[in-house]
Design a protein around this motif. Structure first.
Motif, PDB file in Angstrom:
ATOM      1  N   TRP A  85       0.807  -1.208   0.000  1.00  0.00           N
ATOM      2  CA  TRP A  85       0.000   0.000   0.000  1.00  0.00           C
ATOM      3  C   TRP A  85       0.843   1.263   0.000  1.00  0.00           C
ATOM      4  O   TRP A  85       0.325   2.358  -0.215  1.00  0.00           O
ATOM      5  N   LEU A  86       2.126   1.128   0.293  1.00  0.00           N
ATOM      6  CA  LEU A  86       2.955   2.319   0.424  1.00  0.00           C
ATOM      7  C   LEU A  86       3.290   2.892  -0.955  1.00  0.00           C
ATOM      8  O   LEU A  86       3.507   2.143  -1.918  1.00  0.00           O
ATOM      9  N   PRO A  87       3.343   4.216  -1.068  1.00  0.00           N
ATOM     10  CA  PRO A  87       3.748   4.824  -2.349  1.00  0.00           C
ATOM     11  C   PRO A  87       5.241   4.618  -2.586  1.00  0.00           C
ATOM     12  O   PRO A  87       5.985   4.196  -1.685  1.00  0.00           O
ATOM     13  N   MET A  88       5.681   4.921  -3.780  1.00  0.00           N
ATOM     14  CA  MET A  88       7.094   4.796  -4.096  1.00  0.00           C
ATOM     15  C   MET A  88       7.903   5.848  -3.346  1.00  0.00           C
ATOM     16  O   MET A  88       7.346   6.822  -2.811  1.00  0.00           O
ATOM     17  N   ASP A  89       9.199   5.685  -3.311  1.00  0.00           N
ATOM     18  CA  ASP A  89      10.055   6.620  -2.578  1.00  0.00           C
ATOM     19  C   ASP A  89      10.007   7.998  -3.221  1.00  0.00           C
ATOM     20  O   ASP A  89      10.044   8.124  -4.447  1.00  0.00           O
ATOM     21  N   PRO A  90       9.915   9.050  -2.408  1.00  0.00           N
ATOM     22  CA  PRO A  90       9.942  10.411  -2.972  1.00  0.00           C
ATOM     23  C   PRO A  90      11.319  10.743  -3.536  1.00  0.00           C
ATOM     24  O   PRO A  90      12.336  10.158  -3.139  1.00  0.00           O
ATOM     25  N   VAL A  91      11.347  11.699  -4.450  1.00  0.00           N
ATOM     26  CA  VAL A  91      12.589  12.114  -5.107  1.00  0.00           C
ATOM     27  C   VAL A  91      12.835  13.580  -4.759  1.00  0.00           C
ATOM     28  O   VAL A  91      11.967  14.440  -4.982  1.00  0.00           O
ATOM     29  N   LEU A  92      13.988  13.872  -4.216  1.00  0.00           N
ATOM     30  CA  LEU A  92      14.392  15.237  -3.881  1.00  0.00           C
ATOM     31  C   LEU A  92      15.501  15.652  -4.836  1.00  0.00           C
ATOM     32  O   LEU A  92      16.537  14.970  -4.927  1.00  0.00           O
ATOM     33  N   GLU A  93      15.302  16.770  -5.555  1.00  0.00           N
ATOM     34  CA  GLU A  93      16.260  17.207  -6.564  1.00  0.00           C
ATOM     35  C   GLU A  93      16.751  18.625  -6.257  1.00  0.00           C
ATOM     36  O   GLU A  93      15.970  19.489  -5.825  1.00  0.00           O
ATOM     37  N   PHE A 143       2.609   8.309  -7.455  1.00  0.00           N
ATOM     38  CA  PHE A 143       1.523   7.515  -6.891  1.00  0.00           C
ATOM     39  C   PHE A 143       1.005   6.572  -7.962  1.00  0.00           C
ATOM     40  O   PHE A 143       0.690   7.002  -9.070  1.00  0.00           O
ATOM     41  N   ARG A 144       0.916   5.290  -7.585  1.00  0.00           N
ATOM     42  CA  ARG A 144       0.369   4.335  -8.532  1.00  0.00           C
ATOM     43  C   ARG A 144      -1.143   4.490  -8.610  1.00  0.00           C
ATOM     44  O   ARG A 144      -1.797   5.027  -7.710  1.00  0.00           O
ATOM     45  N   ASN A 145      -1.678   3.973  -9.653  1.00  0.00           N
ATOM     46  CA  ASN A 145      -3.114   3.990  -9.841  1.00  0.00           C
ATOM     47  C   ASN A 145      -3.777   3.210  -8.690  1.00  0.00           C
ATOM     48  O   ASN A 145      -3.325   2.129  -8.332  1.00  0.00           O
ATOM     49  N   PRO A 146      -4.849   3.755  -8.070  1.00  0.00           N
ATOM     50  CA  PRO A 146      -5.487   3.038  -6.948  1.00  0.00           C
ATOM     51  C   PRO A 146      -5.920   1.626  -7.296  1.00  0.00           C
ATOM     52  O   PRO A 146      -5.898   0.735  -6.441  1.00  0.00           O
ATOM     53  N   PHE A 147      -6.310   1.400  -8.527  1.00  0.00           N
ATOM     54  CA  PHE A 147      -6.681   0.048  -8.937  1.00  0.00           C
ATOM     55  C   PHE A 147      -5.481  -0.884  -8.861  1.00  0.00           C
ATOM     56  O   PHE A 147      -5.594  -2.049  -8.432  1.00  0.00           O
ATOM     57  N   ALA A 191      -0.759  -7.297 -13.993  1.00  0.00           N
ATOM     58  CA  ALA A 191       0.001  -7.167 -15.236  1.00  0.00           C
ATOM     59  C   ALA A 191      -0.868  -6.621 -16.368  1.00  0.00           C
ATOM     60  O   ALA A 191      -0.427  -5.790 -17.175  1.00  0.00           O
ATOM     61  N   LYS A 192      -2.129  -7.064 -16.414  1.00  0.00           N
ATOM     62  CA  LYS A 192      -3.031  -6.566 -17.455  1.00  0.00           C
ATOM     63  C   LYS A 192      -3.388  -5.099 -17.227  1.00  0.00           C
ATOM     64  O   LYS A 192      -3.736  -4.384 -18.167  1.00  0.00           O
ATOM     65  N   ALA A 193      -3.326  -4.656 -15.965  1.00  0.00           N
ATOM     66  CA  ALA A 193      -3.675  -3.271 -15.647  1.00  0.00           C
ATOM     67  C   ALA A 193      -2.509  -2.320 -15.840  1.00  0.00           C
ATOM     68  O   ALA A 193      -2.580  -1.165 -15.418  1.00  0.00           O
ATOM     69  N   GLY A 194      -1.450  -2.784 -16.473  1.00  0.00           N
ATOM     70  CA  GLY A 194      -0.289  -1.922 -16.673  1.00  0.00           C
ATOM     71  C   GLY A 194      -0.580  -0.703 -17.528  1.00  0.00           C
ATOM     72  O   GLY A 194       0.146   0.291 -17.453  1.00  0.00           O
ATOM     73  N   TYR A 195      -1.639  -0.773 -18.336  1.00  0.00           N
ATOM     74  CA  TYR A 195      -1.976   0.369 -19.192  1.00  0.00           C
ATOM     75  C   TYR A 195      -2.557   1.530 -18.378  1.00  0.00           C
ATOM     76  O   TYR A 195      -2.575   2.677 -18.835  1.00  0.00           O
ATOM     77  N   ALA A 196      -3.082   1.255 -17.190  1.00  0.00           N
ATOM     78  CA  ALA A 196      -3.719   2.312 -16.402  1.00  0.00           C
ATOM     79  C   ALA A 196      -2.679   3.347 -15.994  1.00  0.00           C
ATOM     80  O   ALA A 196      -1.566   3.000 -15.574  1.00  0.00           O
ATOM     81  N   PRO A 197      -2.976   4.630 -16.100  1.00  0.00           N
ATOM     82  CA  PRO A 197      -1.969   5.659 -15.806  1.00  0.00           C
ATOM     83  C   PRO A 197      -1.688   5.779 -14.315  1.00  0.00           C
ATOM     84  O   PRO A 197      -2.558   5.562 -13.474  1.00  0.00           O
ATOM     85  N   ASP A 198      -0.448   6.100 -14.011  1.00  0.00           N
ATOM     86  CA  ASP A 198      -0.056   6.442 -12.654  1.00  0.00           C
ATOM     87  C   ASP A 198      -0.006   7.964 -12.537  1.00  0.00           C
ATOM     88  O   ASP A 198      -0.208   8.703 -13.517  1.00  0.00           O
ATOM     89  N   PHE A 199       0.283   8.463 -11.336  1.00  0.00           N
ATOM     90  CA  PHE A 199       0.234   9.909 -11.100  1.00  0.00           C
ATOM     91  C   PHE A 199       1.546  10.368 -10.462  1.00  0.00           C
ATOM     92  O   PHE A 199       2.141   9.646  -9.655  1.00  0.00           O
TER      93      PHE A 199
END
Length: 284
Positions: free
Chosen positions: A57-65, A90-94, A256-264
């Motif tokens: 459930w955790l989001p990906m690591d934040p990026v500091l630039e 953030f990944r797609n909630p689905f 794997a089939k839901a890979g087309y769904a956009p992330d944010f």
């Protein structure tokens, strides 16, 4: 008559209570459950799989630039600009839901494997304890028989020395005594091997002393095979593990089939520049 008298004398000897430490089946199984390395390893793997459910459930690591830009020359004014930005994907909630379902399936799978490993080791422990108990009884029986054979051998030698028995009887008694001694030595070695197996199941050195096993009354009630079969099919942890893994694979396939769904992607950037118009500005 002498043989009968010898048996009466042996039977009349005082019997002393055995005060050696003993271990029951329940105590031994408790030690195996607490200290067996295979059970501990399977439990650790199941714990790691449970921790991955929350991570799904955790989001990906934040990026500091940090960025510094200096423009000079014909197209630049010689001004410097510095920016600090933070980005969070953030990944797609689905996709999150499918990833969590897959992680929960894997957790149930490893939990089932842990239960199956525990049952397998405990079943081996029960067999090892019963073998140790049987060899203890066998050794005790051989010791009693050896005492009887020694009495018979002494009686046969006495009769032969007094001229009331044959040499063949005396030699036969010695042969039987040697056989009894060999059986006792063999049983003792097998008992030591069984004791080492008990120590291995308890994660102890093979040479550690093992208490004598407590005698347990055998259960004479007949087993209901149909009930046992139904209980095994309903509660077998390995079957549950396989079912959970199939469900996890189904969630992975959907993911794997839901890979087309956009992330944010959410980002924030602040500028610090020599140019007063750009200094202190920010954007999202």
């Amino acid at each position: 008559m002498k043989y009968a008298a010898l048996l009466l004398i042996i039977a009349a000897l005082p019997v002393h209570a055995d005060e050696r430490p003993r271990i029951s089946m329940e105590e031994f199984l408790g030690e195996v459950r607490a200290a067996n390395p295979e059970i501990a390893a399977a439990a650790s793997a199941a714990g790691a799989a449970r921790a991955r459910v929350r991570q799904a459930w955790l989001p990906m690591d934040p990026v500091l630039e940090f960025e510094r830009m200096y423009a000079d020359g014909p197209l630049g004014s010689g001004a410097a600009e510095r920016t600090v930005s933070v980005k969070q994907e953030f990944r797609n909630p689905f996709k999150y839901r499918l990833a969590r379902a897959a992680a929960k399936g894997e957790s149930a799978y490893y939990g089932g494997l842990s239960g199956d490993r525990t049952n397998t080791v405990l079943a081996e422990a029960v067999e090892a304890f019963q073998s140790y108990l049987l060899l203890t009884r066998t050794e005790r029986l051989y010791k009693e028989n050896l005492e009887l054979l020694r009495g018979f051998a002494r009686a046969a030698e006495s009769r032969y020395a007094a001229g009331r028995g044959s040499q063949a009887d005396a030699l036969k008694a010695q042969v039987e005594l040697s056989k009894g001694l060999n059986l006792l030595l063999t049983a003792g070695r097998e008992k030591e091997t069984a004791a080492a197996r008990l120590n291995a199941l308890r994660n102890r050195p093979p040479g550690d002393p093992v208490p004598e096993p407590e005698e347990a009354e055998a259960e004479t009630a007949p087993a209901d095979h149909r009930a046992l079969e139904s209980a095994a099919l309903a509660g077998n942890p390995y079957l549950k593990a396989m079912k959970a893994r199939l469900e996890a694979y189904g969630s992975r396939l959907s993911l794997a089939k839901a890979g087309y769904a956009p992330d944010f992607m959410l980002g924030w950037r602040r500028r610090s520049a020599d140019n007063a118009a750009m200094d202190g500005t920010w954007d999202v």
